[in-house]
Write an enzyme that holds these catalytic residues in place. Structure first.
Site, PDB file in Angstrom:
ATOM      1  N   HIS A 103      -6.402  -7.281   0.301  1.00  0.00           N
ATOM      2  CA  HIS A 103      -6.582  -5.891  -0.104  1.00  0.00           C
ATOM      3  C   HIS A 103      -5.795  -5.578  -1.376  1.00  0.00           C
ATOM      4  CE1 HIS A 103      -7.108  -6.088   4.336  1.00  0.00           C
ATOM      5  NE2 HIS A 103      -8.203  -5.419   4.020  1.00  0.00           N
ATOM      6  N   HIS A 115       0.824  -1.220   0.000  1.00  0.00           N
ATOM      7  CA  HIS A 115       0.000   0.000   0.000  1.00  0.00           C
ATOM      8  C   HIS A 115       0.859   1.272   0.000  1.00  0.00           C
ATOM      9  CE1 HIS A 115      -3.651  -2.229   0.414  1.00  0.00           C
ATOM     10  NE2 HIS A 115      -3.365  -2.690   1.614  1.00  0.00           N
ATOM     11  N   ASP A 132      -2.924 -10.862  -1.507  1.00  0.00           N
ATOM     12  CA  ASP A 132      -3.434 -10.252  -0.286  1.00  0.00           C
ATOM     13  C   ASP A 132      -4.924  -9.957  -0.450  1.00  0.00           C
ATOM     14  OD1 ASP A 132      -2.078  -8.587   2.245  1.00  0.00           O
ATOM     15  OD2 ASP A 132      -3.958  -7.706   1.552  1.00  0.00           O
TER      16      ASP A 132
END
Length: 247
Positions: free
Chosen positions: A137, A98, A135
């Protein structure tokens, strides 16, 4: 299988779920027999700057997280470099997928995958790369830094059933051969973690898909830890992936 680690990843460094006590220990305690441990070394500022602006690097320093984030990025780079010869796993934290070029969120600070692959590219060790990010996300940081590059392919599978998810992974891997395959290995899509979808055996299956493609194309492969927050099963899931990559 070689595993990059450091006891420096064990202490709690902030208040988020990726930093809680016992998380890395849960992974390390479940490693398969015969695992060879290699101590992580920090990435240099110049290597980090291949993926991030100096303003972002200064921000991470101001937060007091530069040393641990640089160590994670360096561990990812070691895993990628060793992965050119044989599958390698980075038991590292903080996670990184991220972290964009000039910002970060989601428990991430530096983009470990981007630093690793951009360093290999900068050193002339690879021409092409593929990222499988399983993942829970979406890896927006991986996409922000790497997706616009012509030599890069990225997949964040979105299948809503196990069968569709695994078929999407297989299709992507088969369609995108590269000099190296990097896995952003978040285990929070497990049935007993936040995502509630995948079984432990599915991580073994995906590992096997990756190593089969790597062997077919004379390529390297490596995986680095991203998410996964149930300490009772994260180690089992990591071990399943490692065993799949070693099959």
């Amino acid at each position: 299988m070689k595993v990059i680690y450091s006891h420096s990843f064990y202490p709690v460094y902030t208040s988020d779920p990726a930093a809680v006590a016992g998380r890395i220990e849960a992974v390390m305690n479940a490693l398969p027999a015969g695992t060879k441990l290699i101590e992580a070394e920090p990435a240099t500022e110049a290597q980090i700057a291949l993926a991030h602006t100096m303003e972002h690097i200064r921000f991470v320093r101001q937060e007091g997280l530069y040393d641990i984030a640089a160590l994670a990025a360096g561990g990812a780079m070691q895993a990628a470099r060793l992965g050119l010869e044989a599958p390698t796993f980075g038991a590292i934290r903080p996670p990184g997928h991220h972290a964009s070029g000039d910002s970060c969120w989601g428990f991430c600070y530096f983009n470990n995958m981007a630093v690793a692959l951009l360093t290999l590219k900068d050193e002339g060790l690879i021409e092409t790369a593929t990222i499988l990010d399983f993942d829970l996300h979406y890896g927006d940081g991986n996409v922000n830094i790497l997706d616009h590059r012509s030599w890069m392919s990225i997949s964040n599978p979105a299948g809503r059933t196990r069968d569709r998810y695994l078929q999407e992974v297989e299709t992507f891997i088969e369609a995108n051969p590269a000099d190296i395959i990097g896995i952003s290995a978040g285990f929070d899509h497990h049935i007993n973690d936040w995502g509630g979808l995948l079984l432990t055996q599915d991580y073994h299956t995906m590992g096997r898909m990756v190593i089969n493609s790597a062997r077919k194309n004379n390529a390297g492969c490596f995986a680095i830890l991203e998410g996964g927050y149930n300490h009772k099963i994260i180690g089992l899931n990591a071990a399943a992936l490692i065993e799949g990559l070693s099959s």
